[in-house]
Design a protein around this motif. Structure first.
Motif, PDB file in Angstrom:
ATOM      1  N   LEU A 183      -3.231 -10.572  -6.736  1.00 31.38           N
ATOM      2  CA  LEU A 183      -2.380  -9.736  -5.896  1.00 31.38           C
ATOM      3  C   LEU A 183      -0.937 -10.163  -6.112  1.00 31.38           C
ATOM      4  O   LEU A 183      -0.631 -11.356  -6.099  1.00 31.38           O
ATOM      5  N   THR A 207      -3.325 -15.274  -3.364  1.00 28.03           N
ATOM      6  CA  THR A 207      -3.098 -14.178  -4.312  1.00 28.03           C
ATOM      7  C   THR A 207      -4.172 -14.039  -5.394  1.00 28.03           C
ATOM      8  O   THR A 207      -4.093 -13.109  -6.200  1.00 28.03           O
ATOM      9  N   PRO A 240       7.289  -7.244  -0.991  1.00 26.51           N
ATOM     10  CA  PRO A 240       7.769  -6.479   0.165  1.00 26.51           C
ATOM     11  C   PRO A 240       9.208  -5.995   0.025  1.00 26.51           C
ATOM     12  O   PRO A 240       9.547  -4.920   0.498  1.00 26.51           O
ATOM     13  N   MET A 282       3.129  -3.236  -3.960  1.00 15.52           N
ATOM     14  CA  MET A 282       2.042  -4.190  -4.187  1.00 15.52           C
ATOM     15  C   MET A 282       1.443  -3.873  -5.550  1.00 15.52           C
ATOM     16  O   MET A 282       1.097  -2.713  -5.825  1.00 15.52           O
ATOM     17  N   ARG A 337      -1.944  -8.176   1.933  1.00 20.19           N
ATOM     18  CA  ARG A 337      -1.640  -9.535   1.476  1.00 20.19           C
ATOM     19  C   ARG A 337      -2.798 -10.495   1.721  1.00 20.19           C
ATOM     20  O   ARG A 337      -2.710 -11.669   1.377  1.00 20.19           O
ATOM     21  N   TRP A 373       1.225  -4.226   5.284  1.00 15.93           N
ATOM     22  CA  TRP A 373       1.562  -5.417   4.515  1.00 15.93           C
ATOM     23  C   TRP A 373       0.671  -6.603   4.885  1.00 15.93           C
ATOM     24  O   TRP A 373       0.224  -7.349   4.009  1.00 15.93           O
ATOM     25  N   PRO A 385       2.257  -9.129  -4.254  1.00 19.32           N
ATOM     26  CA  PRO A 385       3.031  -8.392  -3.252  1.00 19.32           C
ATOM     27  C   PRO A 385       4.534  -8.565  -3.471  1.00 19.32           C
ATOM     28  O   PRO A 385       4.998  -9.650  -3.816  1.00 19.32           O
TER      29      PRO A 385
END
Length: 152
Positions: free
Chosen positions: A67, A44, A71, A76, A23, A19, A69
């Motif tokens: 991006l 991001t 979690p 992702m 990220r 992670w 993400p």
């Protein structure tokens, strides 16, 4: 032309390390094959210029990459838009980040690309093989960098 791909990478790193890696836009960008330049805007968003060679179409494509993400969902997602030479590429890719419980992680990934313009007219087999190679190489590069960063 629409193309779909799936695959899996095993990573010798705990899920928390994965992670942290995915990220970071700079680290993700370093996994893209044939990257010429990267311009990170925030946590991001980044732009990447990539060298492309598919049949007679050769040069550089510019992409905007986001991006996403999540979690909590263990996922992702990456959105890529751009192109070059009058061609447009839209790619939505993602990976389920699976904690194997033994300090290893599995990336179950998939993606769908839509291509329009000269790049799509190169020919299905050539384009399909090149796109598969690029996507597979990106995830393999990510796994290799994570594996190298984890002590044995």
């Amino acid at each position: 032309m629409k193309l779909q791909y799936t695959g899996q990478e095993q990573v010798s790193a705990p899920v928390s390390d994965v992670w942290t890696f995915i990220r970071d836009p700079r680290l993700v960008a370093s996994c893209l094959p044939d990257v010429d330049t990267v311009d990170v805007h925030d946590d991001t968003h980044f732009d990447a210029t990539v060298k492309v060679g598919i049949g007679p179409v050769r040069g550089k494509f510019k992409f905007k990459i986001e991006l996403q993400p999540d979690p909590d969902a263990g996922r992702m997602t990456v959105k890529i838009n751009g192109g070059g030479f009058g061609s447009v590429v839209d790619l939505a890719a993602g990976a389920n980040i699976v904690d194997n419980g033994n300090a290893t992680t599995t990336l179950d990934w998939g993606g769908e690309a839509t291509m329009r313009g000269p790049v799509a007219t190169v020919g299905g087999r050539v384009l399909d093989a090149q796109a598969q190679k690029l996507i597979t190489q990106t995830f393999a590069n990510m796994a290799a960098k994570l594996n190298a960063a984890t002590p044995a």
